[in-house]
Design an enzyme around this catalytic site. Structure first.
Site, mmCIF file in Angstrom:
data_model
loop_
_atom_site.group_PDB
_atom_site.id
_atom_site.type_symbol
_atom_site.label_atom_id
_atom_site.label_comp_id
_atom_site.label_asym_id
_atom_site.label_seq_id
_atom_site.Cartn_x
_atom_site.Cartn_y
_atom_site.Cartn_z
ATOM 1 N N SER A 146 0.865 -1.183 0.000
ATOM 2 C CA SER A 146 0.000 0.000 0.000
ATOM 3 C C SER A 146 0.898 1.228 0.000
ATOM 4 O O SER A 146 2.086 1.134 0.359
ATOM 5 C CB SER A 146 -0.842 -0.005 1.283
ATOM 6 O OG SER A 146 -1.461 1.243 1.501
ATOM 7 N N TYR A 159 -2.129 -1.195 10.444
ATOM 8 C CA TYR A 159 -2.081 -1.315 8.977
ATOM 9 C C TYR A 159 -0.747 -0.776 8.449
ATOM 10 O O TYR A 159 -0.082 -1.422 7.630
ATOM 11 C CB TYR A 159 -3.254 -0.533 8.385
ATOM 12 C CG TYR A 159 -3.487 -0.728 6.917
ATOM 13 C CD1 TYR A 159 -4.244 -1.803 6.438
ATOM 14 C CD2 TYR A 159 -2.975 0.167 5.975
ATOM 15 C CE1 TYR A 159 -4.482 -1.974 5.075
ATOM 16 C CE2 TYR A 159 -3.208 0.003 4.615
ATOM 17 C CZ TYR A 159 -3.961 -1.068 4.172
ATOM 18 O OH TYR A 159 -4.186 -1.227 2.826
#
Ligand code: NAD
Length: 264
Positions: A146, A159
């Site tokens: 990401s 995350y």
């Protein structure tokens, strides 16, 4: 779409019952790649989608329901792909979840689940795939990281930690396999309009009492300079390049597909 020379290859795509994983499985199948799908969902819907993809693309499509928090199930899924197809060319570690909260309020079980699914599952799948790929003398490992593998945002501690971790794991994998014809790379997307993100838009619109398009521009895409979502073909183009012969020299890289987010 050009022909990437992948006909007859075999792939495992984790978390491919929804969103990016599903789109990447479809892109690979359209190139003639046999696929093992994985992920949660309604069994009847998963079976319908599996059968439709098999018919549409004319490849073999199987499903394995391994839970990405369970090391033995992950190893079994890799063995299943090898038994079904007699080879394993591509491993796309994609399954992931999100939870948004301040660190002091972050539920411990959410932290553990995010680290397990978004980071540790890639270790277990890669660990099981390496012996197969080494014997073949060719393999492609792609980790769906990401923009949050390269930069941080507040309230996404688990995350961001998991995605930074997977970028580091990708580099180590690349170094260990560099002499075996096996590459490992991380794709780092900005926002992609998956079911996950669509739900976030609706929730934010409700919570803030503003229209969905304002949420998209002012909240979701605030960090993305081109103010546009990343679309599935933008990710598929990079994935197909990486797993083709053209990707042979690209290894250990964290490649941004984020409309300029991490350039800022
Ligand atoms: P999604 O929610 O649409 O899909 C996630 C998939 O993972 C589903 O198939 C789900 O069943 C599966 N999954 C979740 N927990 C699992 C478990 N324990 N075991 C097996 N499968 C499990 O999400 P998405 O947006 O398509 O995200 C896919 C990947 O892309 C994730 O790693 C995510 O972090 C990453 N990513 C997404 C975006 C975005 O904007 N959507 C941006 C950057 C990176």
């Amino acid at each position: 779409m050009p022909d990437y020379g992948l006909k007859g290859h075999a792939a495992v795509v984790t978390g491919s019952t929804s969103g990016i994983g599903q789109a990447m499985a479809q892109a690979l199948a359209a190139q003639g790649v046999d696929i093992v799908l994985n992920g949660f969902g309604d069994p009847a819907k998963i079976e319908a989608e599996r059968a439709a993809l098999e018919k549409e693309a004319g490849v073999r499509v199987r499903y394995h329901g391994a839970d990405m928090t369970k090391p033995a199930e992950i190893a079994d899924m890799i063995g299943f792909a090898h038994r079904e197809f007699g080879r394993l060319d591509i491993l796309l570690n994609n399954a992931g979840i999100q939870h948004v909260a301040a660190i002091e309020d972050f539920p411990i079980d959410k932290w553990d689940a995010i680290i397990a699914i978004n980071l540790t599952s890639a270790f277990h799948a890669t660990r099981a795939a390496i012996p197969i790929m080494k014997v073949q003398g060719r393999g492609r490992i792609v980790n769906l990281a990401s923009a949050h593998g390269l930069v941080a945002s507040p309230f996404k501690s688990a995350y961001v930690a998991a995605k930074h971790g997977i970028v580091g794991f990708t580099k180590t994998t690349a170094l260990e396999l560099a002499r075996f014809g096996v590459t490992a790379n991380a794709i780092c997307p900005g926002y992609v309009k998956t079911p996950l993100v669509e739900a976030q838009i609706a929730d934010q619109a409700k919570a803030r009492g503003i229209a969905a398009d304002r949420v998209v521009e002012e909240v979701i895409l605030a960090a993305q300079p081109n103010k546009s979502f990343v679309e599935y073909p933008h990710l598929a183009g990079l994935l197909l390049y990486l797993v083709s012969d053209m990707g042979a020299s690209t290894t250990g890289a964290a490649l941004s597909v984020d409309g300029g987010w991490t350039a800022a």
